[in-house]
Design an enzyme around this catalytic site. Structure first.
Site, PDB file in Angstrom:
ATOM      1  N   CYS A 351       0.782  -1.240   0.000  1.00 48.44           N
ATOM      2  CA  CYS A 351       0.000   0.000   0.000  1.00 48.44           C
ATOM      3  C   CYS A 351       0.816   1.293   0.000  1.00 48.44           C
ATOM      4  O   CYS A 351       0.500   2.192  -0.778  1.00 48.44           O
ATOM      5  CB  CYS A 351      -1.067   0.036   1.086  1.00 48.44           C
ATOM      6  SG  CYS A 351      -0.971  -1.170   2.368  1.00 48.44           S
ATOM      7  N   ARG A 380       7.057 -11.563   4.970  1.00 44.48           N
ATOM      8  CA  ARG A 380       6.726 -11.358   6.382  1.00 44.48           C
ATOM      9  C   ARG A 380       7.370 -12.482   7.185  1.00 44.48           C
ATOM     10  O   ARG A 380       7.278 -13.642   6.783  1.00 44.48           O
ATOM     11  CB  ARG A 380       5.205 -11.392   6.584  1.00 44.48           C
ATOM     12  CG  ARG A 380       4.509 -10.329   5.768  1.00 44.48           C
ATOM     13  CD  ARG A 380       3.009 -10.434   5.903  1.00 44.48           C
ATOM     14  NE  ARG A 380       2.379  -9.415   5.070  1.00 44.48           N
ATOM     15  CZ  ARG A 380       1.069  -9.295   4.911  1.00 44.48           C
ATOM     16  NH1 ARG A 380       0.256 -10.118   5.548  1.00 44.48           N
ATOM     17  NH2 ARG A 380       0.587  -8.348   4.146  1.00 44.48           N
ATOM     18  N   GLN A 398       0.766 -11.045  -3.356  1.00 46.22           N
ATOM     19  CA  GLN A 398      -0.608 -10.571  -3.227  1.00 46.22           C
ATOM     20  C   GLN A 398      -1.100 -10.072  -4.576  1.00 46.22           C
ATOM     21  O   GLN A 398      -0.378  -9.377  -5.281  1.00 46.22           O
ATOM     22  CB  GLN A 398      -0.668  -9.396  -2.241  1.00 46.22           C
ATOM     23  CG  GLN A 398      -0.365  -9.788  -0.817  1.00 46.22           C
ATOM     24  CD  GLN A 398      -0.392  -8.574   0.094  1.00 46.22           C
ATOM     25  OE1 GLN A 398       0.107  -7.513  -0.250  1.00 46.22           O
ATOM     26  NE2 GLN A 398      -0.980  -8.739   1.263  1.00 46.22           N
ATOM     27  N   ASP A 400      -2.718  -7.581  -5.347  1.00 42.78           N
ATOM     28  CA  ASP A 400      -3.091  -6.393  -4.588  1.00 42.78           C
ATOM     29  C   ASP A 400      -3.576  -5.274  -5.511  1.00 42.78           C
ATOM     30  O   ASP A 400      -3.144  -5.171  -6.652  1.00 42.78           O
ATOM     31  CB  ASP A 400      -1.840  -5.898  -3.832  1.00 42.78           C
ATOM     32  CG  ASP A 400      -2.199  -5.219  -2.528  1.00 42.78           C
ATOM     33  OD1 ASP A 400      -3.399  -5.054  -2.257  1.00 42.78           O
ATOM     34  OD2 ASP A 400      -1.269  -4.846  -1.796  1.00 42.78           O
ATOM     35  N   HIS A 402      -5.145  -0.963  -4.990  1.00 42.17           N
ATOM     36  CA  HIS A 402      -5.651   0.090  -4.121  1.00 42.17           C
ATOM     37  C   HIS A 402      -6.485   1.044  -4.937  1.00 42.17           C
ATOM     38  O   HIS A 402      -6.040   1.519  -5.985  1.00 42.17           O
ATOM     39  CB  HIS A 402      -4.482   0.790  -3.417  1.00 42.17           C
ATOM     40  CG  HIS A 402      -3.769  -0.133  -2.479  1.00 42.17           C
ATOM     41  ND1 HIS A 402      -2.674  -0.867  -2.870  1.00 42.17           N
ATOM     42  CD2 HIS A 402      -4.047  -0.485  -1.205  1.00 42.17           C
ATOM     43  CE1 HIS A 402      -2.293  -1.631  -1.856  1.00 42.17           C
ATOM     44  NE2 HIS A 402      -3.096  -1.428  -0.835  1.00 42.17           N
ATOM     45  N   LYS A 485     -12.656  -4.838   7.454  1.00 40.01           N
ATOM     46  CA  LYS A 485     -12.515  -5.538   6.179  1.00 40.01           C
ATOM     47  C   LYS A 485     -13.538  -6.634   6.015  1.00 40.01           C
ATOM     48  O   LYS A 485     -14.099  -7.145   6.981  1.00 40.01           O
ATOM     49  CB  LYS A 485     -11.107  -6.110   6.053  1.00 40.01           C
ATOM     50  CG  LYS A 485     -10.711  -7.029   7.191  1.00 40.01           C
ATOM     51  CD  LYS A 485      -9.266  -7.485   7.023  1.00 40.01           C
ATOM     52  CE  LYS A 485      -8.901  -8.520   8.066  1.00 40.01           C
ATOM     53  NZ  LYS A 485      -7.855  -9.430   7.624  1.00 40.01           N
ATOM     54  N   HIS A 531      -8.502  -1.209  -0.106  1.00 41.20           N
ATOM     55  CA  HIS A 531      -7.456  -2.213  -0.356  1.00 41.20           C
ATOM     56  C   HIS A 531      -8.206  -3.484  -0.739  1.00 41.20           C
ATOM     57  O   HIS A 531      -9.178  -3.825  -0.078  1.00 41.20           O
ATOM     58  CB  HIS A 531      -6.653  -2.542   0.903  1.00 41.20           C
ATOM     59  CG  HIS A 531      -6.084  -1.373   1.636  1.00 41.20           C
ATOM     60  ND1 HIS A 531      -4.747  -1.253   1.889  1.00 41.20           N
ATOM     61  CD2 HIS A 531      -6.671  -0.283   2.200  1.00 41.20           C
ATOM     62  CE1 HIS A 531      -4.519  -0.151   2.594  1.00 41.20           C
ATOM     63  NE2 HIS A 531      -5.681   0.459   2.796  1.00 41.20           N
TER      64      HIS A 531
END
Length: 664
Positions: A351, A380, A398, A400, A402, A485, A531
């Site tokens: 992000c 991670r 991910q 991902d 945004h 979320k 997100h």
RNA sequence: GCCGAUGUAGCUCAGUGGUAGAGCAGCUGUUUCGUAAACAGCAGGUCACCAGUUCGAAUCUGGUCAUCGGCUCCA
């Protein structure tokens, strides 16, 4: 949707996911119910009523099987107290596929002790102890019963946990004990009394078909700050056949474990020389990834997403600003520090990068929504005990994106995301999932931002779900630190539940980064961020799909779609030519993924191995075929389809549906 | 991170103090084969790693690491 599971039980009574493999004895333990009617998981209420079990499907909760398992837990506890008088009992509920009991042992229990306990249970079952309910007048009397009759002469300390459970029962609520008692042939009395709301079966002789399965540590009341007790898991069924079928299913489930299939199918590997939780993607697995990301990419382009690409490391200050460092410092890989220069970190989230790109120019309300998408690889440092193949890895990707939106656009954009997620799941053939709205836990301080932002974001999510008629369950404490979320949850082969897709509404990062757009009024306004990741983690999604399909991926996903099998060496050249034609999409816009198995092996062996690798189509090529312009077609599920003209065969391949039956 | 278990050949697994085994996979040769395993031979292991006990350790003890099942966590 909605999986077969309980979900709102008290935390102390959380099901053992390991046990929740569907044994499917005529759907007896199946528990479907309306999510909206379920009681929200709430840590507060869990603690207030630790001894009650809610949220299970009513038919299971009211069933004989449920009682039987509950009584089996008591029988186990009785056996344990006879064998280990100093053991302190805490809670022992029935769960989806069995039961457990959490017990504080003086010295650690070994796995071999389970057999001893099982034998003792059989002994007690043979005594045919009647099980009777003994109501207590009030909590005072109950306390006396606990101290006088349940401590095995070990003193009040032995009742430590039971007294805490009693305290948590609201004054005025009924307090009951269950007692089972009998005298054996030697004249020795066996008795067991447990604080319990019941109900139970009438006699311990009904508990015959049970098995103790495994040992685990479990924190008292689910809190790491508390002592870790020993949890013994077991299961019980009404009949021996059902028990055996369940144990058999458990073994079968292990065969579709993505770690086993991932190796057999050549999808991915791990190497100790690389590191824990860091997968290496092999050609077939990488192909699968490409097919999936290609599909999603195209779907996203249709929906107005724009691709971006960002680096794997970044200046730590970026993540200090986002708040990630403060919350997750010790769950990141060690920082890259240099005394003279800036400190960098391996990125755990995409992000802040996308925010930087948004901020790189002045935005007008006319530019919004801005939708930046990236297959971003993040790292991670997951706890060692948590790493599980590619379901929970330390390096993962991910899908991902945004979205930066105006308040007016929020609902439509959120709905658009949910729609995309549903499209994705339908295409992947995943049906058995549930939706969970993770909200802020008022009792925790891990969250950033103002309450009004949280309220607005939570409302936006729930409203959008209502518009989409998506049933969900509210789960306090499961929000991200910056916002609430919507998560889609799905189970793996062993019945463990995992988060896959997620959508988050975020007012807080825009505030922290002071994001703006110029509105119609020519004044600056603050955008809202969404997100979202439909797969969640590409790795996890592939693991779940591998297990769901037992490795037999639908045709469009299969890493190898067609195997050409020449019968003898002299057919190899024709086989290569055929393969090339299929790869070159001579007949269709779809280029097929084709392999030629030209090893010097018998046809039977080639078929066997390609079948084991779950290749959807095998095309056999021999003298007769080359002569007649045909191929022998074999389908993964339908078997030998005989010889057919090449054109017919290609038509059949290209008409192969995107879904597949589960051949496992 | 915590509790418990496991670690022997690429894979699945035998091997309870006395010279490391099998099947499959691999390699070589023979076989050129029509719908789920051709035949023969060969090769392959510092028994996870490090200490210790012992005349002698895959085997017993301690530690470390990794994996598995839970717990906790999961931006």
């Amino acid at each position: 949707m909605c999986a077969r599971q309980q979900r709102t039980q008290d935390q102390e009574q959380r099901q053992n996911p390991h046990q929740s493999l569907d044994p499917a004895p005529e759907g007896k333990v199946s528990c479907r119910y309306n999510l909206r009617q379920s009681v929200p998981r709430n840590r507060g209420s869990r603690k207030a009523h630790p001894h009650c079990l809610r949220g299970l499907n009513m038919s299971y909760e009211q069933s004989y099987l449920y009682k039987l398992r509950h009584s089996a837990a008591h029988l186990m506890a009785q056996a344990v107290t006879e064998l280990y008088p100093s053991a302190k009992l805490s809670i022992g509920p029935p769960i989806e596929n069995g039961f457990y009991y959490d017990i504080d042992f003086e010295s650690p229990l070994k796995e071999e002790d389970l057999e001893k306990i099982e034998n003792k249970m059989r002994e007690l079952s043979n005594l045919k102890e009647p099980i009777v309910c003994r109501p207590a007048k009030d909590k005072e009397e109950a306390k006396k019963v606990i101290l006088d009759e349940t401590t095995n002469g070990q003193g009040p300390e032995n009742a430590l946990y039971k007294l805490q459970l009693l305290e948590a029962i609201p004054d005025g609520d009924a307090v009951t004990f269950y007692e089972q008692r009998a005298t054996d042939k030697q004249g020795k009395e066996h008795a067991f009394i447990d604080l319990c709301r019941g109900p139970h079966v009438e006699n311990t002789s009904e508990i015959k078909n049970f098995k103790l399965l495994n040992l685990a540590g479990a924190y008292w009341r689910g809190d790491v700050k508390n002592k870790q007790l020993t949890r013994i898991y077991g299961t019980a069924f009404e009949t021996k056949d059902e028990l055996e079928a369940y144990l058999h299913n458990l073994e079968e489930a292990k065969k579709r474990d993505h770690r086993v299939l991932g190796r057999e199918l050549g999808l991915f590997m791990f190497s100790p020389r690389v590191g824990t939780g860091l997968p290496l993607w092999l050609p077939k697995g990488a192909t699968l990834r490409h097919v999936m990301t290609d599909f999603l990419q195209k779907e996203q382009v249709k929906r107005g997403y724009e691709p971006v690409v960002t680096p794997h490391i970044a200046n730590i200050k970026l993540y200090e600003k986002s708040g990630h460092i403060q919350t997750y410092r010790d769950k990141m890989f060690p920082f890259m520090e240099d005394e003279e220069k800036e400190t960098y970190i391996l990125k755990p989230m995409n992000c802040p990068f996308h925010i930087e790109i948004y901020q790189s120019q002045l935005r007008s309300y006319r530019d919004l929504p801005v939708r930046y998408a990236e297959f971003g690889t993040v790292h991670r440092y997951e706890q060692s005990g948590e790493v599980t193949g590619i379901l929970r890895a330390r390096g993962f990707t991910q899908d991902d994106a945004h979205l930066f939106v105006t308040p007016e656009q929020l609902q439509d954009e959120f709905i658009g995301v949910v729609d995309l997620m549903q499209t994705v799941l339908a295409k992947l053939g995943l049906k058995d999932f549930r939706a969970r709205v993770g909200t802020k836990d008022p009792g925790s301080d891990k969250y950033v931002g103002h309450d009004e932002n949280w309220v607005a974001a939570t409302k936006a999510i729930m409203d959008a779900c209502d518009v989409m008629k998506l049933e969900y369950e509210v789960s306090p404490g499961d929000a991200a630190f910056y916002g609430p979320k919507l998560d889609l949850m799905i189970k793996d082969a062993l019945g463990r539940e995992w988060q896959m897709g997620t959508v988050q509404v975020d007012y807080n990062l825009p505030e922290r980064f002071e994001l703006e757009y110029i509105g119609e009024d020519s004044k600056p306004h603050r955008p809202i961020m969404i997100h979202r990741a439909p797969f969640g983690s590409l790795e996890r999604m592939i693991a779940l799909m591998t297990e769901q399909y037992a490795g037999a991926f639908p045709f469009w996903l299969a890493p190898v779609q067609v195997a050409v099998l020449p019968i003898a060496d002299r057919h190899n050249e024709s086989a290569q030519q055929l393969a090339d034609r299929l790869r070159d999409s001579v007949y269709d816009t779809r280029a097929l993924r084709v392999e030629v198995d030209d090893r010097r092996e018998t046809l039977g062996k080639k078929i066997r191995e390609n079948q084991r690798h779950k290749v959807p189509f095998m095309l056999v090529l021999g003298d007769r075929d080359i002569e007649a312009g045909t191929v022998g077609v074999r389908h993964r599920e339908r078997g030998d389809l005989g010889a057919m003209p090449l054109a017919d065969c290609l038509k059949m391949i290209l008409e192969e549906p995107d879904t597949t039956s589960d051949p496992a």
